[in-house]
Design a protein around this motif. Structure first.
Motif, PDB file in Angstrom:
ATOM      1  N   THR A  83     -40.488  33.738  15.342  1.00 30.00           N
ATOM      2  CA  THR A  83     -40.530  32.428  14.707  1.00 30.00           C
ATOM      3  C   THR A  83     -41.845  32.309  13.949  1.00 30.00           C
ATOM      4  OG1 THR A  83     -41.394  31.491  16.759  1.00 30.00           O
ATOM      5  CG2 THR A  83     -39.039  31.309  16.402  1.00 30.00           C
ATOM      6  N   VAL A 104     -43.793  26.974   9.139  1.00 32.79           N
ATOM      7  CA  VAL A 104     -43.585  26.650   7.729  1.00 32.79           C
ATOM      8  C   VAL A 104     -44.598  25.561   7.393  1.00 32.79           C
ATOM      9  CG1 VAL A 104     -41.974  25.722   6.017  1.00 32.79           C
ATOM     10  CG2 VAL A 104     -41.134  27.210   7.853  1.00 32.79           C
ATOM     11  N   ASP A 119     -39.441  28.641  10.955  1.00 31.69           N
ATOM     12  CA  ASP A 119     -38.326  29.477  10.523  1.00 31.69           C
ATOM     13  C   ASP A 119     -38.102  30.567  11.554  1.00 31.69           C
ATOM     14  OD1 ASP A 119     -37.788  28.163   8.151  1.00 31.69           O
ATOM     15  OD2 ASP A 119     -38.573  29.732   6.842  1.00 31.69           O
ATOM     16  N   VAL A 152     -37.229  34.515  11.663  1.00 36.06           N
ATOM     17  CA  VAL A 152     -37.273  35.686  10.787  1.00 36.06           C
ATOM     18  C   VAL A 152     -36.787  36.881  11.603  1.00 36.06           C
ATOM     19  CG1 VAL A 152     -38.703  37.118   9.284  1.00 36.06           C
ATOM     20  CG2 VAL A 152     -39.289  34.696   9.610  1.00 36.06           C
ATOM     21  N   ARG A 191     -34.053  35.287   6.977  1.00 34.72           N
ATOM     22  CA  ARG A 191     -34.873  34.139   7.343  1.00 34.72           C
ATOM     23  C   ARG A 191     -34.041  32.870   7.205  1.00 34.72           C
ATOM     24  NH1 ARG A 191     -40.352  32.136   6.868  1.00 34.72           N
ATOM     25  NH2 ARG A 191     -41.111  34.251   6.648  1.00 34.72           N
ATOM     26  N   GLY A 192     -34.294  31.923   8.119  1.00 31.55           N
ATOM     27  CA  GLY A 192     -33.612  30.639   8.038  1.00 31.55           C
ATOM     28  C   GLY A 192     -34.347  29.618   8.875  1.00 31.55           C
ATOM     29  N   PRO A 193     -34.021  28.344   8.678  1.00 30.57           N
ATOM     30  CA  PRO A 193     -34.734  27.298   9.413  1.00 30.57           C
ATOM     31  C   PRO A 193     -34.399  27.278  10.898  1.00 30.57           C
ATOM     32  CG  PRO A 193     -32.980  26.335   8.083  1.00 30.57           C
ATOM     33  CD  PRO A 193     -33.013  27.804   7.762  1.00 30.57           C
ATOM     34  N   ARG A 227     -37.344  21.470  11.441  1.00 28.51           N
ATOM     35  CA  ARG A 227     -38.112  20.788  10.407  1.00 28.51           C
ATOM     36  C   ARG A 227     -38.541  19.430  10.933  1.00 28.51           C
ATOM     37  NH1 ARG A 227     -38.073  25.167   8.846  1.00 28.51           N
ATOM     38  NH2 ARG A 227     -37.659  25.994   6.767  1.00 28.51           N
ATOM     39  N   ASP A 262     -32.430  23.071  14.037  1.00 23.62           N
ATOM     40  CA  ASP A 262     -31.210  23.463  13.331  1.00 23.62           C
ATOM     41  C   ASP A 262     -30.532  24.566  14.159  1.00 23.62           C
ATOM     42  OD1 ASP A 262     -29.238  24.422  11.609  1.00 23.62           O
ATOM     43  OD2 ASP A 262     -30.480  24.169   9.819  1.00 23.62           O
ATOM     44  N   SER A 291     -28.175  27.127  12.218  1.00 23.34           N
ATOM     45  CA  SER A 291     -28.921  28.140  11.464  1.00 23.34           C
ATOM     46  C   SER A 291     -29.498  29.194  12.413  1.00 23.34           C
ATOM     47  CB  SER A 291     -30.046  27.472  10.671  1.00 23.34           C
ATOM     48  OG  SER A 291     -30.987  28.427  10.212  1.00 23.34           O
TER      49      SER A 291
END
Length: 159
Positions: free
Chosen positions: A27, A30, A40, A42, A48-50, A53, A73, A76
């Protein structure tokens, strides 16, 4: 913020360059304009994705998974991590693999499928897991304590 992910990244690079078979995820913070706005996921294969947030509003729907100011999320996270964990778990036993799981924490534990996949990875033969877990603060997280108390786990405190 003590350097767990940085350590994981350096160990991962060293193992990759030595030709070791390794897969997994970490992780990453961001940041926008100097402030952290989320995290994110990785994967070691470069996807990569959220993960989470900062929530823009204080009114929360019941279905939101939240940790402090962050909305997680889950969809995701699962789309990125679960296929990789299933792949590690179904690989041939002849191929000894290292699986990086950074981290097993509050955000990740909103996913029941992730919890099951981590348990399966830990009990699967032939897979060595290099992972991070948080130091207990407040209410213990069941899977984290389960991992911490396993006889086949070696815990190092990073400070």
């Amino acid at each position: 913020g003590v350097g767990k992910t940085t350590l994981i990244q350096k160990v991962t690079q060293a193992l990759k360059s030595s030709g070791t078979s390794i897969d997994g995820f970490y992780t990453e913070e961001v940041r926008e304009g100097g402030r952290r706005t989320g995290f994110d996921v990785v994967t070691l294969s470069g996807k990569r994705g959220p993960l989470s947030r900062v929530s823009s509003d204080s009114s929360t729907s019941r279905r939101e998974c939240r940790v402090g100011q962050y909305v997680v999320d889950v969809v995701s996270f699962e789309q990125l991590v679960l296929p990789m964990l299933r792949n590690v778990n179904h690989g041939s036993d002849a191929e000894k693999k290292i699986c990086v799981i950074d981290e097993v924490g509050k955000m990740e534990l909103f996913s029941q499928a992730f919890i099951q996949a981590v348990r399966q990875t830990l009990t699967g033969s032939g897979t060595v897991v290099l992972g991070t877990i948080p130091i207990p603060k407040g209410k213990p997280l069941d899977l984290v304590e389960e991992i911490r108390n396993r006889k086949d786990v070696k815990v190092f405190n990073v400070s």
